[in-house]
Design an enzyme around this catalytic site. Structure first.
Site, short mmCIF file in Angstrom:
data_model
loop_
_atom_site.label_atom_id
_atom_site.label_comp_id
_atom_site.label_asym_id
_atom_site.label_seq_id
_atom_site.Cartn_x
_atom_site.Cartn_y
_atom_site.Cartn_z
N CYS A 90 0.85 -1.20 0.00
CA CYS A 90 0.00 0.00 0.00
C CYS A 90 0.89 1.25 0.00
CB CYS A 90 -0.97 -0.04 1.18
SG CYS A 90 -2.38 1.09 0.97
N HIS A 179 -3.24 -5.69 0.41
CA HIS A 179 -2.64 -6.02 1.70
C HIS A 179 -2.59 -7.53 1.91
CE1 HIS A 179 -2.57 -1.98 3.69
NE2 HIS A 179 -3.50 -1.72 2.78
N GLU A 181 -0.94 -9.03 4.05
CA GLU A 181 -0.76 -9.29 5.49
C GLU A 181 -2.08 -9.23 6.27
OE1 GLU A 181 -1.05 -4.86 5.64
OE2 GLU A 181 -0.60 -6.41 4.19
#
Length: 252
Positions: A90, A179, A181
């Site tokens: 990001c 994202h 994660e």
């Protein structure tokens, strides 16, 4: 032991799943929080094998609000110049794009929130990291800012319906808008009213998370594992003090 420098740019954008995977892979990681803990000087990157830069609600050049971003940019530049593998998520990906001459714009295009379908490009099939992904997968998105152009030396690796530049590579640097994660746990913490103002329904996003989450986690882990393989391979040559074959021409 492999050692990574991990930079947190916003308390709301933490390493998430990456923490568990780094521990399970016996990776030592130095976690630095922008604005709280000092970032290492660029030359200190010699003590690491790779760099990960996480997301945050800033533009990559917004050093008035986030003064540590200037040091972070220098770290990223150093990694680019030395072929150190780096992964920007990001804001982290936007920072890489900004450094190499891309165009990053605030509050541009359609916002993306929640699990979003991501399509990899033909070039991704030959990429050492993104070849680990299927042609279509789903990852968590949370952005209103985006990359709108990349320089010719960058390779586009993934897009979504609303955002062309979902992932790219230049040298040994990979950047994503999505994202890998993040999980459903992130969505649970989002403000329902703010989501509504952006045109999203929190309950719908949570339902999609339940449906897509397991496959997304599998693909996110495959992506990180592939990046870690590049880190270890590059680190092996660094520690031998031998130029890795095929690296000529990748320095910037």
């Amino acid at each position: 032991m492999t050692r990574l420098l991990v930079i947190v740019n916003d308390i709301e954008s933490q390493p998430g799943q990456l923490t568990r995977w780094m521990i399970s892979e016996n990776v030592e990681f130095d976690l630095r929080i922008g604005g709280v803990s000092a970032l290492p000087a660029p030359e200190a990157l010699d003590d690491y094998d790779g760099l990960i830069m996480l997301g945050g609600g800033y533009m990559p050049d917004e050093t008035d609000r986030a003064p540590w971003l200037s040091t972070e940019a220098e770290l990223s530049k150093r990694a680019l110049a030395t072929d150190m593998p780096q992964f920007g998520i990001c804001l982290g990906g936007q920072l890489i794009a900004h450094i190499i001459g891309g165009d990053v714009r605030a509050q541009t295009g359609e916002p993306e929130k929640g699990y979003t379908w991501i399509d990899t490009t033909a070039e991704a099939a030959a990429d050492p990291v993104f070849s680990a992904l299927p042609q279509r997968t789903s990852f968590v998105e949370s952005h209103v800012d985006r990359i709108v152009a990349l320089p010719p030396e960058a390779t586009l690796l993934a897009s979504s319906q609303a955002c062309e530049f979902q992932a790219f590579r230049v040298g040994n640097a990979w950047g994503t808008q999505f994202h890998p994660e993040s999980t459903r746990e992130n969505i649970l913490r989002w403000d329902a009213d703010k989501l509504q103002n952006l045109g999203f329904n929190k309950e719908t996003l949570l339902k999609e998370a339940a449906e897509r989450g397991p496959d997304s986690e599998r693909d996110a882990k495959a992506l990180f594992t592939a990046f870690l393989a590049v880190v270890r391979d590059t680190g092996m040559w660094k520690h031998r003090d031998v130029k890795k074959p095929g690296c000529e021409g990748t320095r910037m």
